[in-house]
Motif scaffolding. Sequence first.
Motif, PDB file in Angstrom:
ATOM      1  N   ARG A 140       0.826  -1.210   0.000  1.00 32.08           N
ATOM      2  CA  ARG A 140       0.000   0.000   0.000  1.00 32.08           C
ATOM      3  C   ARG A 140       0.865   1.267   0.000  1.00 32.08           C
ATOM      4  O   ARG A 140       0.564   2.246  -0.682  1.00 32.08           O
ATOM      5  N   ASP A 141       1.981   1.217   0.743  1.00 32.18           N
ATOM      6  CA  ASP A 141       2.820   2.413   0.844  1.00 32.18           C
ATOM      7  C   ASP A 141       3.558   2.728  -0.450  1.00 32.18           C
ATOM      8  O   ASP A 141       3.919   3.868  -0.716  1.00 32.18           O
ATOM      9  N   GLU A 186       2.326   2.117  -3.377  1.00 38.03           N
ATOM     10  CA  GLU A 186       1.359   2.411  -4.443  1.00 38.03           C
ATOM     11  C   GLU A 186       1.340   3.904  -4.751  1.00 38.03           C
ATOM     12  O   GLU A 186       1.315   4.743  -3.865  1.00 38.03           O
ATOM     13  N   LEU A 199      -0.467   7.123  -6.153  1.00 35.94           N
ATOM     14  CA  LEU A 199      -1.838   7.554  -6.353  1.00 35.94           C
ATOM     15  C   LEU A 199      -1.960   8.191  -7.740  1.00 35.94           C
ATOM     16  O   LEU A 199      -1.336   9.209  -8.026  1.00 35.94           O
ATOM     17  N   GLU A 215      -8.345  11.742 -14.046  1.00 34.54           N
ATOM     18  CA  GLU A 215      -8.922  13.039 -14.366  1.00 34.54           C
ATOM     19  C   GLU A 215      -8.748  13.981 -13.173  1.00 34.54           C
ATOM     20  O   GLU A 215      -9.631  14.185 -12.377  1.00 34.54           O
ATOM     21  N   LYS A 247      -0.030   7.026   8.369  1.00 32.16           N
ATOM     22  CA  LYS A 247      -1.144   7.255   7.436  1.00 32.16           C
ATOM     23  C   LYS A 247      -2.348   6.363   7.721  1.00 32.16           C
ATOM     24  O   LYS A 247      -3.488   6.754   7.507  1.00 32.16           O
ATOM     25  N   ALA A 248      -2.087   5.150   8.192  1.00 33.81           N
ATOM     26  CA  ALA A 248      -3.184   4.192   8.407  1.00 33.81           C
ATOM     27  C   ALA A 248      -4.148   4.665   9.496  1.00 33.81           C
ATOM     28  O   ALA A 248      -5.294   4.247   9.515  1.00 33.81           O
ATOM     29  N   ARG A 249      -3.663   5.500  10.387  1.00 36.10           N
ATOM     30  CA  ARG A 249      -4.539   5.952  11.486  1.00 36.10           C
ATOM     31  C   ARG A 249      -4.838   7.448  11.439  1.00 36.10           C
ATOM     32  O   ARG A 249      -5.264   8.046  12.431  1.00 36.10           O
ATOM     33  N   THR A 250      -4.628   8.034  10.273  1.00 36.00           N
ATOM     34  CA  THR A 250      -4.836   9.481  10.135  1.00 36.00           C
ATOM     35  C   THR A 250      -6.184   9.786   9.480  1.00 36.00           C
ATOM     36  O   THR A 250      -6.587   9.102   8.550  1.00 36.00           O
ATOM     37  N   TYR A 293      -7.756  16.031  -0.438  1.00 35.05           N
ATOM     38  CA  TYR A 293      -7.944  14.571  -0.407  1.00 35.05           C
ATOM     39  C   TYR A 293      -7.558  13.914  -1.732  1.00 35.05           C
ATOM     40  O   TYR A 293      -7.439  12.704  -1.801  1.00 35.05           O
ATOM     41  N   ASP A 298      -3.251  10.137   0.516  1.00 34.33           N
ATOM     42  CA  ASP A 298      -4.101   8.934   0.578  1.00 34.33           C
ATOM     43  C   ASP A 298      -4.404   8.540   2.025  1.00 34.33           C
ATOM     44  O   ASP A 298      -3.962   7.516   2.513  1.00 34.33           O
ATOM     45  N   VAL A 299      -5.177   9.406   2.688  1.00 36.43           N
ATOM     46  CA  VAL A 299      -5.716   9.078   4.011  1.00 36.43           C
ATOM     47  C   VAL A 299      -7.221   9.377   3.978  1.00 36.43           C
ATOM     48  O   VAL A 299      -7.712  10.018   3.057  1.00 36.43           O
ATOM     49  N   ASP A 300      -7.949   8.908   5.000  1.00 34.92           N
ATOM     50  CA  ASP A 300      -9.378   9.206   5.096  1.00 34.92           C
ATOM     51  C   ASP A 300      -9.593  10.711   5.237  1.00 34.92           C
ATOM     52  O   ASP A 300      -8.859  11.364   5.991  1.00 34.92           O
ATOM     53  N   PHE A 301     -10.599  11.235   4.522  1.00 36.86           N
ATOM     54  CA  PHE A 301     -10.846  12.682   4.562  1.00 36.86           C
ATOM     55  C   PHE A 301     -12.327  12.984   4.607  1.00 36.86           C
ATOM     56  O   PHE A 301     -13.139  12.238   4.065  1.00 36.86           O
TER      57      PHE A 301
END
Lengths: 215, 380
Positions: free
Chosen positions: A3-4, A6, A8, A12, A40-43, A56, A60-63
């Motif tokens: 994942r790290d 990858e 992003l 578009e 990042k996994a807990r952000t 966002y 690549d974190v939750d936003f």
Amino acid sequence: MSRDDEILVHEELLPHHCAGNDHGNLVGLISETLDEMGAKARTIGVSTVGCSFMIYDFIDVDFVSAPAGLAPAVATGIKHTHPDSLVFTVQGDSDVTGAGLGPVLDAVMRDEPITLIVVQGQADGASKVLTMARALKTPLLMKKVKLVADRDRKAAKAALTECFQHTMEKKSLAILEVFSPSPTAWSLGPDEALKFREKETPRRARPERPRRKKD
Amino acid sequence: MSEPSPKESGAAVRSTRRRNTRSPRRPGRELSREKALMRGLEVIGESAIRAGLSQFYGTAAIPQTELFNYLARRLPGLGGSVLEVGDERLAIGMMLGAAAAGARVMTCGTGPGFSRMQEGLSYLCASEMGAVIVHVNRGGPGFGNILPAQSDYRLVTRGCGNGDTRAIVLAPAGLEEAGELTHTAFDLADKYRIPAIITVDAMIAQMMEPVRLPSKKRALPEKPWALTGRGNRRPNVLTSVHWNSQALEEHNYRLFQKYKTIVAQETRSESVRCEDAQVVVVAYGIMGRVAKTAIEKARKRDLRIGLFRPVTLWPFPAQELRDATRNAMSVLVVELSTGQMIDDVRRSLGGQVDVHFYGQAGGEVPSPFKVMHEAVKLFR
């Protein structure tokens, strides 16, 4: 591919930050810092109106998007739900001085362990607000940085890491004030905007110049 | 959280043998055996805890103070959090964050405070997050007063901030129903990822009566879309920004389809003796309850009057209203306002029945006799 590793990729990618504005540099800085901290996994990030609305797309974190000025309140709600997560907001100066004045002061007075990143692109209005926040004498971590030269970036990264660590350890609220030129708003080119920023920022409001290391 | 007994919550307890069959109950809702004597807002607060409420953000503004006070006493001890904030805009911001993070969360607003929440409601609708808002009507525009009113019908059923937005609106007419509808509100909010508003007037909010509370929820729904920190999955992003016109149109029509599904499946109402009624009184909330007593009085005098009470104000139970008024010659809409729900009644009936209005808008609640008197006028 882990994942790290990858990358992003957006097929578009429509909006992006203006040339000469430090929002883009800041986004890179946040992403790098979170990678280096392995956090990042807990952000969870909070974007808001203005230049931060598309952040966002680049980290690549939750936003979640917050209404104007309410980013600190939204971050408070998230932090209460997931106390062990790293919660940060990115706001522009108008978002802090206008609709966000109440929410920022409220978060400061409650001393919520969240990181508020404020991009200071216009006059020093937001600085005055943040100075006022400091005057409330809560145990607040507050840093001022700029992102012009390499050494500024290093200092900024250290400050950001400190802010993130500080809130992850639930010590208190942390504010990182990032000084940025705003060429589009000032109708100036990137270079001119940078000079204008240096010239017009009152000395007391400027970030401290990082000292050169002696050889 | 352990299930609290009404004794623990500070309420007087009475045993009862008679089953209460007054409220229209859907199958699957379980009520506790014991009755507790509680205030309306306390019933909503306790029912919310039993529905899995973990966070409450709100102001202690009259006439909603009891909800805040009750939850401040109960929720922190059960592992939840209660924050008093100075401004409803802040409250809805915090609620937005907690809802995004997947919590069952509630706030409350009254009068101008509820108006300040409109922006946040729009974001909740647009980013598709479920949350429950308790709305206590105040009388009149501006500050008005804190007496019973139904002055915000249009605001709660039409206004949900900017954009093509909707929220489910539930209007209880009694305290036991308020408890059940609180559970319903949380379930619908999570099922459709939409704000659900429980709207009450100050009389329902403040009055006390013996109630049986809903049983505690054992399992809450999974929320794979919620923000928890991405872990090993792809990041979840909850945003209302759609830069591309095509993407925004698709998003809007998807929301529109959701609203259509809610309209088709989630209307709730109560009809009382409408089958042979010549005059049907249409009223909701406290006026629904007053009108129910009014038709009982009328029936004792051999006057064929029925009651239709919308329980969901949005979606409005239009088909059910048409069915209830099929044999009626007149409809009397009774509201604690100058006439707001009457627009929905007229639109639903499409001119098939004469529609009349009776209302009071200063904070006084008309007596059952007065409502009966107004209905009797329509026989002439």
